[in-house]
Enzyme design. Sequence first.
Site, PDB file in Angstrom:
ATOM      1  N   ASP A  62      47.789   6.594  57.585  1.00 41.61           N
ATOM      2  CA  ASP A  62      48.409   6.684  56.264  1.00 41.61           C
ATOM      3  C   ASP A  62      47.484   7.417  55.295  1.00 41.61           C
ATOM      4  O   ASP A  62      47.582   8.622  55.183  1.00 41.61           O
ATOM      5  CB  ASP A  62      48.909   5.338  55.753  1.00 41.61           C
ATOM      6  N   LYS A 112      52.105   8.942  58.090  1.00 41.13           N
ATOM      7  CA  LYS A 112      52.720   8.865  56.764  1.00 41.13           C
ATOM      8  C   LYS A 112      52.273  10.079  55.940  1.00 41.13           C
ATOM      9  O   LYS A 112      51.269  10.012  55.229  1.00 41.13           O
ATOM     10  CB  LYS A 112      52.295   7.579  56.054  1.00 41.13           C
ATOM     11  N   ILE A 138      55.180  -1.458  57.493  1.00 37.07           N
ATOM     12  CA  ILE A 138      55.866  -1.817  58.726  1.00 37.07           C
ATOM     13  C   ILE A 138      55.018  -2.754  59.580  1.00 37.07           C
ATOM     14  O   ILE A 138      53.789  -2.777  59.460  1.00 37.07           O
ATOM     15  CB  ILE A 138      56.259  -0.572  59.546  1.00 37.07           C
TER      16      ILE A 138
END
Length: 180
Positions: free
Chosen positions: A108, A136, A158
Amino acid sequence: MKDIIKLHDKKFKIMIPAEKIDEAVTAVADRINADYAGCPTPLFVGVLNGSFMFMSDLIKKIDFNNELSFVKLASYEGTSSTGEVKSLIGLNGSIEGRHVIVVEDIVDTGESIEHMMRDLQARRPASVEVCTLFFKPGSYRKQVPIKYRAMEIGNEFIVGYGLDYDQLGRSLKDIYVVTE
């Protein structure tokens, strides 16, 4: 598969079923197989704890000789990154002159992968590439190239398939997204 689950104080709903994950793992394994065919015994380095399920399924689809190792990093508390990366367990053997494939559950912000890449590059491998189950792009803030991306997702939080919420949810075979 349950449509809604509760972990600690949060509810999660199904986002990606196991079949779609398997398709994505197969596709990324096919790319790695093509790129590393003929390379002398590449080393896969899984980042614990989250990558264990992805690493297991990925390795089953790799059709060349390889070695496995694991490292453990920590940068999350609850549902957000702390911005600080801690190395908890590291590589013991030499990787000098080796082709290394780092296997991550999710990339991320990029803090963890940047930290790890600095450490690995200092050990003079022949090459280092990153393979992640989830990427991401909206959160990514670093310059380290992420060559092997099984799936791209938004900035949602998630769990499942190795990913957790305060240590719960790792054993779920599907991916769930927080609803509250």
